[in-house]
Design a protein around this motif. Structure first.
Motif, PDB file in Angstrom:
ATOM      1  N   GLY A 202       7.992 -10.122   6.942  1.00 14.01           N
ATOM      2  CA  GLY A 202       8.220  -9.039   5.995  1.00 14.01           C
ATOM      3  C   GLY A 202       9.582  -9.074   5.333  1.00 14.01           C
ATOM      4  O   GLY A 202       9.821  -8.331   4.371  1.00 14.01           O
ATOM      5  N   VAL A 203      10.513  -9.890   5.806  1.00 15.92           N
ATOM      6  CA  VAL A 203      11.832  -9.987   5.166  1.00 15.92           C
ATOM      7  C   VAL A 203      11.659 -10.636   3.804  1.00 15.92           C
ATOM      8  O   VAL A 203      11.096 -11.729   3.701  1.00 15.92           O
ATOM      9  N   PRO A 204      12.119 -10.002   2.739  1.00 14.00           N
ATOM     10  CA  PRO A 204      11.923 -10.561   1.399  1.00 14.00           C
ATOM     11  C   PRO A 204      12.539 -11.960   1.272  1.00 14.00           C
ATOM     12  O   PRO A 204      13.620 -12.235   1.797  1.00 14.00           O
ATOM     13  N   ASP A 205      11.785 -12.857   0.579  1.00 14.23           N
ATOM     14  CA  ASP A 205      12.216 -14.228   0.265  1.00 14.23           C
ATOM     15  C   ASP A 205      12.491 -15.076   1.521  1.00 14.23           C
ATOM     16  O   ASP A 205      13.259 -16.044   1.461  1.00 14.23           O
ATOM     17  N   SER A 206      11.895 -14.724   2.624  1.00  9.52           N
ATOM     18  CA  SER A 206      12.124 -15.516   3.843  1.00  9.52           C
ATOM     19  C   SER A 206      11.199 -16.741   3.910  1.00  9.52           C
ATOM     20  O   SER A 206      11.475 -17.689   4.661  1.00  9.52           O
ATOM     21  N   ASN A 207      10.106 -16.706   3.152  1.00 10.50           N
ATOM     22  CA  ASN A 207       9.104 -17.792   3.170  1.00 10.50           C
ATOM     23  C   ASN A 207       8.574 -18.065   4.581  1.00 10.50           C
ATOM     24  O   ASN A 207       8.111 -19.171   4.887  1.00 10.50           O
ATOM     25  N   ALA A 208       8.657 -17.054   5.456  1.00  8.72           N
ATOM     26  CA  ALA A 208       8.211 -17.245   6.833  1.00  8.72           C
ATOM     27  C   ALA A 208       6.693 -17.438   6.923  1.00  8.72           C
ATOM     28  O   ALA A 208       6.184 -18.019   7.889  1.00  8.72           O
ATOM     29  N   LEU A 209       5.989 -16.947   5.900  1.00  6.39           N
ATOM     30  CA  LEU A 209       4.531 -17.072   5.913  1.00  6.39           C
ATOM     31  C   LEU A 209       4.088 -18.533   6.043  1.00  6.39           C
ATOM     32  O   LEU A 209       3.115 -18.828   6.751  1.00  6.39           O
ATOM     33  N   VAL A 210       4.819 -19.435   5.402  1.00 10.94           N
ATOM     34  CA  VAL A 210       4.402 -20.838   5.438  1.00 10.94           C
ATOM     35  C   VAL A 210       4.430 -21.389   6.859  1.00 10.94           C
ATOM     36  O   VAL A 210       3.566 -22.188   7.251  1.00 10.94           O
ATOM     37  N   LEU A 211       5.401 -20.962   7.661  1.00 14.10           N
ATOM     38  CA  LEU A 211       5.487 -21.457   9.034  1.00 14.10           C
ATOM     39  C   LEU A 211       4.332 -20.906   9.875  1.00 14.10           C
ATOM     40  O   LEU A 211       3.812 -21.596  10.757  1.00 14.10           O
ATOM     41  N   VAL A 212       3.918 -19.668   9.572  1.00 13.32           N
ATOM     42  CA  VAL A 212       2.752 -19.107  10.270  1.00 13.32           C
ATOM     43  C   VAL A 212       1.500 -19.911   9.931  1.00 13.32           C
ATOM     44  O   VAL A 212       0.719 -20.289  10.806  1.00 13.32           O
ATOM     45  N   LEU A 213       1.340 -20.195   8.635  1.00 12.72           N
ATOM     46  CA  LEU A 213       0.119 -20.872   8.194  1.00 12.72           C
ATOM     47  C   LEU A 213       0.051 -22.314   8.687  1.00 12.72           C
ATOM     48  O   LEU A 213      -1.012 -22.780   9.118  1.00 12.72           O
ATOM     49  N   VAL A 214       1.162 -23.062   8.628  1.00 19.70           N
ATOM     50  CA  VAL A 214       1.112 -24.459   9.092  1.00 19.70           C
ATOM     51  C   VAL A 214       0.933 -24.510  10.604  1.00 19.70           C
ATOM     52  O   VAL A 214       0.343 -25.463  11.132  1.00 19.70           O
ATOM     53  N   SER A 215       1.404 -23.499  11.316  1.00 19.62           N
ATOM     54  CA  SER A 215       1.182 -23.456  12.770  1.00 19.62           C
ATOM     55  C   SER A 215      -0.305 -23.274  13.065  1.00 19.62           C
ATOM     56  O   SER A 215      -0.871 -23.942  13.941  1.00 19.62           O
TER      57      SER A 215
END
Length: 373
Positions: free
Chosen positions: A80-93
């Motif tokens: 949820g942190v703006p511009d963290s792009n953390a979603l990509v790490l969730v998806l590739v995992s």
């Protein structure tokens, strides 16, 4: 079913696929500019754990699954942190978890991690005050990746099962080829005995007589006649060998009544005994294998009669009824169950026939029979 894929390969996902996935994760995170810099203290270690999990997929699949699940769920908490792009790490995992070699677990690990990540997104949306639209978009991306992963996993399981089935099919074919080879060896052994035992046995008798005539009586003319008979026997044996080869090649073989009549006549000449030959019923066309099996059975019976009851008359009859039956009767006890009769019994069994041999009063009776299907 146990996987037979080479170590380090999971369907289409080998080292190249893992490197490309890791490169995508690193590239996207490198462009991140999170509003709160402390996020890097979460995403950085998670990225390292993700890389470790991809390396351990083959060597320690269960440990790799635990590491990747921790990355997916842990990173979802800071997505949820703006511009963290953390979603990509969730998806590739999640994508990598799909190809971890845990065949017995099915899709349960993927579903469990998906639920955990969805809860992590909910917590992150609440903590960082993100909108419902943001939360639904995270769930949408996660659902797409999970659906893709489940489909891909099923495909890879089918590939593994197909390869295993191919291996088992090849093993079965090898066993069938081995069984066919053993059967062929047995048939060749029987054919060798059928042809050689009769011809060489009679040839040996004639040569023994010739030797006795020369050694004991000095009867050159008598010995010469026996040598001539031996030559005829050798020629006959060659013809019989050719008939056996013709049967194996499914070529034409002589009609059974004609072949038996010639066999009876030859036996009379070679052993100076009376052989009464008769045919009853209407002759029918027989398979070449059946013809050779019955002919060799008759030859074996005549050979045994000459060996065990020399000079005794012989009745040879072929009967056509519900099938074909050859009856050989000779006066005097022949006895014995040697390799010849055993081989004949096996050979007749292969063409659906039977062979019986035994005393019948004061006579010895051999019956070889093949019935119609």
């Amino acid at each position: 079913m146990r996987s037979t894929l080479p170590a380090g390969m999971h369907g289409d996902s080998g080292w190249l696929g893992r490197i490309m996935t890791a490169a995508v994760a690193v590239g996207v995170l490198a462009t991140a500019r999170p509003a709160d810099h402390w996020v890097w203290y979460v995403v950085g270690p998670d990225l390292a754990v993700f890389l470790a999990g991809t390396v351990l997929m083959t060597m320690r699949p269960r440990l790799a699954l635990a590491l990747l699940a921790a990355v997916a769920i842990g990173t979802s908490l800071v997505a949820g942190v703006p511009d963290s792009n953390a979603l990509v790490l969730v998806l590739v995992s999640i994508t990598t978890i799909v190809v971890v070699d845990l065949t017995r677990s099915g899709t349960r690990p993927i579903v469990a991690v998906g639920i955990g990540a969805a809860l992590g997104f909910a917590v992150s949306a609440w903590w960082f005050d993100r909108s419902d639209t943001w939360y639904l978009s995270q769930l949408m991306w996660e659902a797409i990746l999970i659906a893709f992963g489940v489909n891909r996993r099923q495909y890879e399981i089918q590939v593994r099962q197909t390869r295993e089935l191919l291996v088992q099919t090849r093993r079965a074919q090898d066993e069938q080829a081995r069984a066919a080879t053993l059967e062929e060896r047995g048939r060749i052994a029987r054919d060798l005995h059928d042809v050689l035992a009769h011809s060489l046995g009679a040839l040996s008798v004639q040569l023994d007589v010739a030797e006795a005539l020369l050694d004991e009586r000095r009867d050159v003319d008598g010995a010469l006649e026996r040598v001539r008979r031996s030559r005829r026997l050798a020629v006959q044996g060659l013809a019989e060998a050719r008939n056996a080869v013709a049967a194996l090649r499914a070529d034409d073989v002589p009609d059974l009544p004609q072949a038996l009549a010639a066999l009876a006549e030859q036996h009379e000449t070679d052993h100076a005994v009376q052989v009464h030959f008769a045919v009853s019923g209407t002759p029918s066309k027989l398979d070449s294998g059946v013809t050779v099996a019955l002919l060799n059975a008759a030859r074996e019976a005549l050979t045994n009669a000459a060996k065990h009851a020399p000079g005794r008359p012989i009745d040879l009859e072929i009967r056509y009824d519900a099938g074909v039956r050859i009856v050989v009767r000779n006066a005097g006890a022949t006895g014995g169950e040697g390799f010849g009769l055993t081989g004949m019994r096996e050979r007749l069994a292969l063409v659906g026939g039977t062979l019986t041999a035994g005393p019948d009063g004061d006579d010895w009776l051999v019956i070889a029979e093949v019935t119609n299907d």
